[in-house]
Motif scaffolding. Structure first.
Motif, PDB file in Angstrom:
ATOM      1  N   CYS A   7      29.063   9.148  14.554  1.00  0.00           N
ATOM      2  CA  CYS A   7      28.088  10.033  15.167  1.00  0.00           C
ATOM      3  C   CYS A   7      28.635  10.544  16.504  1.00  0.00           C
ATOM      4  O   CYS A   7      29.145   9.765  17.304  1.00  0.00           O
ATOM      5  CB  CYS A   7      26.773   9.283  15.371  1.00  0.00           C
ATOM      6  SG  CYS A   7      25.568  10.188  16.339  1.00  0.00           S
ATOM      7  N   CYS A  10      26.146   8.789  19.559  1.00  0.00           N
ATOM      8  CA  CYS A  10      26.087   7.356  19.856  1.00  0.00           C
ATOM      9  C   CYS A  10      27.249   6.587  19.252  1.00  0.00           C
ATOM     10  O   CYS A  10      27.347   5.385  19.415  1.00  0.00           O
ATOM     11  CB  CYS A  10      24.761   6.772  19.384  1.00  0.00           C
ATOM     12  SG  CYS A  10      24.611   6.778  17.585  1.00  0.00           S
ATOM     13  N   CYS A  28      23.898  10.555  13.208  1.00  0.00           N
ATOM     14  CA  CYS A  28      23.399   9.427  12.435  1.00  0.00           C
ATOM     15  C   CYS A  28      21.891   9.535  12.237  1.00  0.00           C
ATOM     16  O   CYS A  28      21.338   8.981  11.301  1.00  0.00           O
ATOM     17  CB  CYS A  28      23.756   8.116  13.139  1.00  0.00           C
ATOM     18  SG  CYS A  28      22.850   7.837  14.655  1.00  0.00           S
ATOM     19  N   CYS A  32      19.669  11.760  17.468  1.00  0.00           N
ATOM     20  CA  CYS A  32      20.975  12.175  17.983  1.00  0.00           C
ATOM     21  C   CYS A  32      21.172  13.671  17.786  1.00  0.00           C
ATOM     22  O   CYS A  32      21.763  14.343  18.619  1.00  0.00           O
ATOM     23  CB  CYS A  32      22.080  11.378  17.299  1.00  0.00           C
ATOM     24  SG  CYS A  32      22.158   9.676  17.885  1.00  0.00           S
TER      25      CYS A  32
HETATM   26 ZN   LIG Z   1      23.801   8.683  16.558  1.00  0.00          ZN
END
Ligand SMILES: [Zn+2]
Length: 68
Positions: A7, A10, A28, A32
């Protein structure tokens, strides 16, 4: 060899088939995805981080002298 996709926000590792199965790919989660969207829309915070408080004070003083 399959490289793991992560991702962009993160750094969570995404499933191998995330591109096909994950609705929020390449992120993800919806959270996000939203964060990334806000980063693009709101570029201001990069400028705020770069601002040096002491430098700003110096500029203010210079402007005061200029007025006199
Ligand atoms: Zn993420």
């Amino acid at each position: 060899m399959v490289r793991a996709t992560t991702c962009g926000i993160c750094n969570n590792v995404l499933p191998i088939d995330a591109a096909k199965t994950l609705r929020t790919f390449p992120f993800c989660s919806e959270r996000c995805q939203q964060i990334d969207l806000h980063r693009w829309m709101d570029g201001r915070y990069a400028i705020v981080e770069d601002a040096d408080p002491e430098e700003l004070l110096e500029q203010l003083h210079e402007e005061d002298e200029f007025d006199e």
